[in-house]
Design an enzyme around this catalytic site. Structure first.
Site, PDB file in Angstrom:
ATOM      1  N   ASP A  33    -104.915  10.144 -57.340  1.00  0.00           N
ATOM      2  CA  ASP A  33    -105.498  10.091 -56.002  1.00  0.00           C
ATOM      3  C   ASP A  33    -106.879   9.435 -56.107  1.00  0.00           C
ATOM      4  OD1 ASP A  33    -104.996  11.958 -53.171  1.00  0.00           O
ATOM      5  OD2 ASP A  33    -106.967  11.032 -53.497  1.00  0.00           O
ATOM      6  N   ASN A  91     -98.468  17.628 -47.408  1.00  0.00           N
ATOM      7  CA  ASN A  91     -98.965  17.670 -46.038  1.00  0.00           C
ATOM      8  C   ASN A  91     -97.984  16.929 -45.136  1.00  0.00           C
ATOM      9  OD1 ASN A  91    -101.398  19.004 -46.747  1.00  0.00           O
ATOM     10  ND2 ASN A  91    -102.261  17.070 -47.437  1.00  0.00           N
ATOM     11  N   GLU A  99    -102.240  12.106 -43.826  1.00  0.00           N
ATOM     12  CA  GLU A  99    -102.944  10.866 -43.492  1.00  0.00           C
ATOM     13  C   GLU A  99    -102.097   9.631 -43.759  1.00  0.00           C
ATOM     14  OE1 GLU A  99    -106.480  11.028 -45.843  1.00  0.00           O
ATOM     15  OE2 GLU A  99    -107.242  12.791 -44.778  1.00  0.00           O
ATOM     16  N   HIS A 104     -95.250  12.152 -49.807  1.00  0.00           N
ATOM     17  CA  HIS A 104     -95.872  12.293 -51.128  1.00  0.00           C
ATOM     18  C   HIS A 104     -96.144  13.762 -51.416  1.00  0.00           C
ATOM     19  CE1 HIS A 104     -98.985  11.620 -48.075  1.00  0.00           C
ATOM     20  NE2 HIS A 104     -99.760  12.447 -48.761  1.00  0.00           N
ATOM     21  N   HIS A 106     -98.786  16.082 -53.570  1.00  0.00           N
ATOM     22  CA  HIS A 106    -100.021  16.159 -54.341  1.00  0.00           C
ATOM     23  C   HIS A 106     -99.778  17.122 -55.507  1.00  0.00           C
ATOM     24  CE1 HIS A 106    -102.853  14.638 -51.097  1.00  0.00           C
ATOM     25  NE2 HIS A 106    -101.794  14.930 -50.371  1.00  0.00           N
TER      26      HIS A 106
HETATM   27  P1  AMP Z   1    -102.372  13.156 -47.164  1.00  0.00           P
HETATM   28  O1  AMP Z   1    -103.564  13.596 -46.392  1.00  0.00           O
HETATM   29  O2  AMP Z   1    -101.522  14.299 -47.644  1.00  0.00           O
HETATM   30  O3  AMP Z   1    -101.575  12.099 -46.406  1.00  0.00           O
HETATM   31  O4  AMP Z   1    -102.916  12.520 -48.494  1.00  0.00           O
HETATM   32  C1  AMP Z   1    -103.204  11.170 -48.660  1.00  0.00           C
HETATM   33  C2  AMP Z   1    -103.963  11.047 -49.951  1.00  0.00           C
HETATM   34  O5  AMP Z   1    -103.983   9.696 -50.324  1.00  0.00           O
HETATM   35  C3  AMP Z   1    -105.416  11.530 -49.878  1.00  0.00           C
HETATM   36  O6  AMP Z   1    -105.615  12.586 -50.819  1.00  0.00           O
HETATM   37  C4  AMP Z   1    -106.209  10.269 -50.239  1.00  0.00           C
HETATM   38  O7  AMP Z   1    -107.342  10.574 -51.049  1.00  0.00           O
HETATM   39  C5  AMP Z   1    -105.190   9.446 -50.991  1.00  0.00           C
HETATM   40  N1  AMP Z   1    -105.398   8.004 -50.990  1.00  0.00           N
HETATM   41  C6  AMP Z   1    -105.729   7.223 -49.935  1.00  0.00           C
HETATM   42  N2  AMP Z   1    -105.758   5.932 -50.298  1.00  0.00           N
HETATM   43  C7  AMP Z   1    -105.420   5.891 -51.605  1.00  0.00           C
HETATM   44  C8  AMP Z   1    -105.282   4.844 -52.565  1.00  0.00           C
HETATM   45  N3  AMP Z   1    -105.459   3.556 -52.243  1.00  0.00           N
HETATM   46  N4  AMP Z   1    -104.927   5.175 -53.829  1.00  0.00           N
HETATM   47  C9  AMP Z   1    -104.740   6.468 -54.177  1.00  0.00           C
HETATM   48  N5  AMP Z   1    -104.857   7.501 -53.319  1.00  0.00           N
HETATM   49  C10 AMP Z   1    -105.192   7.210 -52.057  1.00  0.00           C
END
Ligand code: AMP
Length: 119
Positions: A33, A91, A99, A104, A106
């Site tokens: 991440d 999430n 987001e 995915h 975590h």
């Molecule tokens: P979510 O809120 O569960 O959709 O998590 C999305 C995750 O993607 C967050 O923890 C971000 O820090 C991570 N993220 C966003 N852009 C990138 C990227 N380019 N490479 C790796 N992780 C990312």
């Protein structure tokens, strides 16, 4: 919600933006991440185009689902998280605070984590 081919993880899968990959196989890719919230914070994503765990559970093939969760377990083990324990989070949607609209999981670990949910 239809799958958006322009989401960040779709771009990582296509190699259009970089990622620090720790694992890749037929069904899954895992990478660090970008904004780590624990000493180890890795994201595991399926290669197929699934918006969320809802979409994945309903529409992915048995092979995709098995391959994906085997990859989650393998990555946790390979990163040395399995013995001490770790947390997986998926999430989902607005209330879940998702987001990036590509399913995915975590993987968080490397220390004793705080409460599962706050606020
Ligand atoms: P979510 O809120 O569960 O959709 O998590 C999305 C995750 O993607 C967050 O923890 C971000 O820090 C991570 N993220 C966003 N852009 C990138 C990227 N380019 N490479 C790796 N992780 C990312």
């Amino acid at each position: 919600m239809p799958y958006d081919d322009n989401n960040i993880f779709a771009k990582i899968l296509r190699g259009e933006i970089p990622a620090k990959k720790v694992h890749e196989d037929d069904h899954a890719v895992a990478f660090h991440d970008l904004y780590a919230k624990a000493p180890v914070h890795v994201l595991v994503i399926p290669k197929g185009k699934y918006v969320s765990i809802d979409d994945f559970g309903a529409n992915a093939s048995d092979a995709e689902i098995a391959g994906f969760y085997r990859a989650v377990a393998k990555v946790a083990k390979d990163l040395g998280l399995s013995d001490a324990g770790f947390r997986t989070i998926a999430n989902t949607g607005l209330n879940g605070g998702q987001e990036v609209p590509h399913f995915h999981v975590h993987l968080l670990g490397g220390k004793k984590l705080g409460p599962m949910v706050s606020d």
